[in-house]
Design a protein around this motif. Structure first.
Motif: not given
Length: 177
Positions: A42, A45, A78-79, A99, A106-107, A110
Motif C-alpha cells: 500500500d 501504491t 486504475q482505481f 475502491g 485502492s480504497e 479511489a
C-alpha cells in the motif's frame, strides 16, 4: 456526499511525507481502520499515486486542465470507484466513495481521485494550487471567494512576504551606499 472532503484527502496525500510505514500510519492519524490494514505494498501504491496527484495540481494551476483530466482519468481507471452507504450504529446514513479492491491504497486513492475529478469539473483547474513559497511546494484547493490564493497556509504567506520585504530593504540599503 462531501466531494470537497474527498478532494482534500488528495491534497493531504500529496503533502504527506511517506518515506516508511510509520509515516503512513501518521498520515492516517486517528483513522486506525486504515492503519491496521495498511501494508508495504500500500505504501508503494500511495507513493506512486501521490506523484500523479501532484501532477494534477501542477497542471491545473498552470491552466492545463486537459492534462489534469488525462491524469485523473487514468487514476479513475486504475482505481475504480464504488459508492457505498455507510452509517454508524445504524444511524447517520451517508454515502462514501471507495475502491473495489480490498487494499487500503485502492480504497483511499479511489475516493481521493474521485474528489479531485469532481473538483476539477466543478471549479476548473484554476482552483488547484501549488504554494508560491519556493521553499514549500505543498498543494492546496483554492476555496477563496475570488480565486486569489497563492500560498498553502498563512505561515507560508507570511514567511514569503517577510523574505520579500527583507530583500527589498537590503536592496534599498545597498543602493544608498
Amino acid at each position: 456526499m462531501d466531494f470537497d472532503a474527498y478532494a482534500q484527502t488528495a491534497a493531504d496525500l500529496v503533502n504527506a511525507e511517506l518515506t516508511d510505514m510509520a509515516d503512513l500510519h501518521a498520515f492516517f492519524g486517528d483513522r486506525v481502520w486504515w492503519s491496521k490494514r495498511a501494508t508495504e505494498r500500500d505504501l508503494a501504491t500511495f507513493r506512486r499515486a501521490k506523484r500523479k496527484m501532484r501532477d494534477v495540481f501542477v497542471k491545473g494551476s498552470a491552466g492545463d486542465d486537459a492534462g489534469a483530466v488525462e491524469i485523473l482519468n487514468a487514476l479513475l481507471e486504475q482505481f475504480p470507484v464504488q459508492p457505498r452507504i455507510s452509517g454508524h450504529s445504524n444511524e447517520n446514513w451517508h454515502m462514501h466513495v471507495s475502491g473495489r479492491g480490498s487494499a487500503v491504497a485502492s480504497e483511499f486513492i479511489a475516493g481521493a481521485a474521485w474528489g479531485l475529478a469532481v473538483w476539477l469539473c466543478q471549479y476548473k483547474g484554476a482552483r488547484f494550487g501549488v504554494c508560491a513559497d519556493e521553499r514549500c511546494g505543498n498543494v492546496y484547493l483554492d476555496t477563496s471567494s475570488n480565486n486569489c490564493r497563492r500560498f498553502c497556509s498563512e505561515r507560508c504567506a507570511t514567511r514569503s512576504h517577510v523574505a520579500a520585504h527583507r530583500a527589498r530593504k537590503r536592496e534599498k540599503e545597498a543602493a544608498a551606499v
